[in-house]
Write a protein that holds these residues in place. Structure first.
Motif, PDB file in Angstrom:
ATOM      1  N   PRO A  39     -39.690 -11.574 -51.725  1.00 43.53           N
ATOM      2  CA  PRO A  39     -40.530 -12.659 -51.205  1.00 43.53           C
ATOM      3  C   PRO A  39     -41.459 -13.195 -52.281  1.00 43.53           C
ATOM      4  O   PRO A  39     -41.710 -12.534 -53.299  1.00 43.53           O
TER       5      PRO A  39
ATOM      6  N   GLY B  61     -36.037  -8.157 -57.091  1.00 40.00           N
ATOM      7  CA  GLY B  61     -35.126  -8.483 -56.003  1.00 40.00           C
ATOM      8  C   GLY B  61     -33.810  -7.773 -56.216  1.00 40.00           C
ATOM      9  O   GLY B  61     -33.745  -6.726 -56.861  1.00 40.00           O
TER      10      GLY B  61
ATOM     11  N   ARG C 236     -36.268 -10.550 -46.394  1.00 37.47           N
ATOM     12  CA  ARG C 236     -36.088 -10.449 -47.839  1.00 37.47           C
ATOM     13  C   ARG C 236     -36.423  -9.025 -48.247  1.00 37.47           C
ATOM     14  O   ARG C 236     -37.332  -8.410 -47.683  1.00 37.47           O
TER      15      ARG C 236
ATOM     16  N   ASN D   3     -42.011 -15.425 -46.907  1.00 33.82           N
ATOM     17  CA  ASN D   3     -40.553 -15.442 -46.773  1.00 33.82           C
ATOM     18  C   ASN D   3     -40.229 -16.507 -45.740  1.00 33.82           C
ATOM     19  O   ASN D   3     -40.373 -16.294 -44.538  1.00 33.82           O
TER      20      ASN D   3
ATOM     21  N   GLU E 276     -37.206 -18.112 -45.659  1.00 32.56           N
ATOM     22  CA  GLU E 276     -35.753 -18.297 -45.699  1.00 32.56           C
ATOM     23  C   GLU E 276     -35.185 -18.049 -44.307  1.00 32.56           C
ATOM     24  O   GLU E 276     -34.728 -16.951 -43.994  1.00 32.56           O
TER      25      GLU E 276
ATOM     26  N   SER F  81     -31.336  -9.153 -50.007  1.00 36.20           N
ATOM     27  CA  SER F  81     -31.474 -10.507 -50.550  1.00 36.20           C
ATOM     28  C   SER F  81     -31.456 -10.481 -52.067  1.00 36.20           C
ATOM     29  O   SER F  81     -31.788  -9.476 -52.696  1.00 36.20           O
TER      30      SER F  81
END
Length: 550
Positions: free
Chosen positions: A541, A532, A482, A468, A470, A537
């Motif tokens: 991931p 997801g 995430r 992850n 981000e 999020s």
């Protein structure tokens, strides 16, 4: 693939030290006071002198807070015609900064300064046009040295004179901040904190990197994240960004990760949240910089800042931060870290918005028994294998374990499954992954499924190697996580949070992330489905491999 699980806790706590400055400064995190959270970019002589007096009055200097640091707002919009250094704003400091520096030293404190490695300085009132040090490093370092400053915080605003706080990857971080680091070194100033808010550095050879990776031979400390803000969300955002740094051994003596100034005393946090915030920062081995208007902070807030047991852990000579041992999503986090004398620091943080009794079994830490000292309630117990205490919402249990007894052997086995052996998602190359490939693009529509899992128990512990990268910043309500929703054998979805693993989607793999899931059938033929679209999020991931303890 079946492999032995050599004590992952022991391996985590023995992570190798990263490159660091070894000049005698910053062997432990800085304890002190910074003006920013109290006065923004508008400190002045009276506020500074009053703060120094209040620190003395409330016993915080005696407790160990020994550095007084002026933050942004001391600068004018011009340079001294004789020295070439930034001229002090005379409307705020009519007698100059030496008066404040002398007052701090008179109370037994060191003096710290601030500048910005841009054309202009960070400022909460940009109409003032306060200038930065870019291109004038030697003159400004000489001025700081004339004040006998021991450390300087170096910010990242207005690099080009136009953009106040750019949160985009840059290629000039190393050269720009090294110029100031070299100037400070030349003038005998040993302490430096690079404050570029955890923004990625775009390395020409290694892709995106976090500040932990490129500041090691430049500064004694570095900001690991964006600015702290009021409220619990900011505590989550910063702590989720700190976890991979601690896990990879990238914070320690001569190179401490700074989680930003303390918000204790400023409102926005409950009493329990203030204790958790302080406990986290102390055990993460962040600099502990009080930053509140001392005359407005409550007696309880000021008292918790003087918790001598937590300050002792923060100042422990080993300098190793606690690491996340396991996150029980929407319930609690468990951290642990070693201390120089063989003791273990333990922190449990409530994450489920539920007050109540919390029990920690020391087997999770691979500890058979230990003596326990609760650092908030002061309760002590001898030779126990667990500990139970009450926790408020977002509260914590902070422990110091001594006389630690560990098992003589550790025999768990892991059956590993490459993520690419499953179905769904998008395959991609991954140089840091175990098989040089990964699966990403897992969202609400692209569900990932892994079959042929053998389980030894209905509730099993899985290990995820994931990425992850981000990176998220403050003031946006994000928390550097995430999320994934996981079904076991078609059962109810179980929510799992995956903290930031680093900055680079190709290399920064979090290895052996523990997740407990229910719904397995003892034996073979089990499957899991991952999607997801959680509240955290859109995407789960990226996955390298998934293991199950058998």
């Amino acid at each position: 693939m079946l492999a032995s699980l050599t004590s992952f806790v022991a391996l985590a706590l023995l992570a190798a030290a990263a490159p660091a400055v070894d000049n005698g400064y910053g062997r432990t995190p800085t304890l002190g006071y910074n003006t920013y959270n109290a006065f923004a970019c508008a400190p002045d002589e009276a506020k500074s002198l009053d703060s120094i007096a209040a620190l003395k009055k409330h016993g915080l200097i005696d407790a160990g807070y020994k550095t007084f640091q002026i933050d942004c707002g001391w600068q004018s919009n011009q340079r001294d015609p004789k020295t070439g250094a930034i001229a002090v704003a005379s409307d705020r400091f009519p007698r100059g900064l030496g008066v404040v520096a002398d007052a701090a030293r008179g109370q037994g404190m060191d003096f710290g300064m601030y500048t910005d490695q841009g054309l202009l300085s960070c400022d909460t009132d940009t109409s003032r046009g306060a200038i930065g040090s870019l291109g004038h490093e030697a003159a400004d370092a000489a001025f700081f040295a004339s004040l006998n400053a021991t450390t300087v915080k170096v910010d990242n605003c207005f690099v080009d004179g136009k953009d106040n706080s750019p949160k985009v990857p840059r290629t000039d971080f190393v050269t720009r901040f090294k110029a100031m680091g070299d100037a400070l070194k030349a003038h005998g100033i040993k302490g430096m904190t690079i404050c570029q808010w955890g923004v990625p550095y775009s390395s020409p050879s290694n892709g995106l990197q976090g500040p932990a990776q490129w500041t090691g031979d430049i500064s004694t400390s570095y900001r690991l994240s964006d600015d702290i803000a009021k409220g619990w969300t900011s505590i989550l955002q910063i702590s989720n960004q700190a976890m991979h740094i601690a896990k990879r051994g990238m914070s320690g003596p001569g190179h401490f990760a700074d989680a930003d100034l303390l918000e204790v005393g400023n409102g926005g946090l409950t009493a329990a949240e203030e204790k958790t915030h302080f406990s986290l920062w102390a055990m993460l081995k962040s600099n502990l910089m009080v930053s509140t208007q001392m005359d407005k902070a409550s007696p309880d807030s000021l008292a918790l800042l003087a918790n001598k047991e937590l300050l002792a852990i923060n100042q422990d000579s080993m300098g190793k931060p606690i690491q996340l041992i396991q996150r029980f999503t929407n319930d609690h986090d468990v951290y642990a870290g070693p201390l120089a004398n063989g003791d273990v620091a333990v922190l449990i943080v409530e994450q489920g918005n539920l007050a109540g009794s919390m029990k920690i079994d020391f087997s999770l830490l691979e500890i058979v028994s230990a003596d326990v000292h609760d650092l908030w309630t002061r309760e002590k117990k001898t030779k126990v294998d667990s500990y139970t205490a009450e926790m408020d919402q977002h509260g914590c249990i902070a422990l110091r374990l001594s006389n630690v007894e560990r098992p003589s052997t550790f025999s768990d086995k892991i059956a590993w499954h490459p993520a690419t052996s499953g179905k769904g998602g998008v395959r991609a190359d991954c140089s840091g992954c175990s098989g040089k490939s990964k699966v990403g693009g897992i969202d609400d529509a692209a569900v990932y499924r892994l079959d042929n899992i053998t389980a030894a128990r209905a509730k099993s512990t899985l290990l995820f190697d994931y990425i992850n990268a981000e990176v998220q910043f403050s003031f946006q309500g994000e928390t550097n996580e995430r999320g994934a929703l996981i079904r076991v054998n078609g059962g109810e979805e179980q929510s799992v949070s995956f903290p930031l693993s680093g900055y680079n989607w190709d290399t920064d793999v979090w290895k052996n992330y523990r997740v407990d899931l229910t719904g397995f059938v003892v034996g073979g033929g089990n499957y899991i489905e991952i999607r997801g679209g959680s509240k955290l999020s859109q995407y789960a991931p990226d996955l390298d491999r998934i293991g199950i303890i058998v």
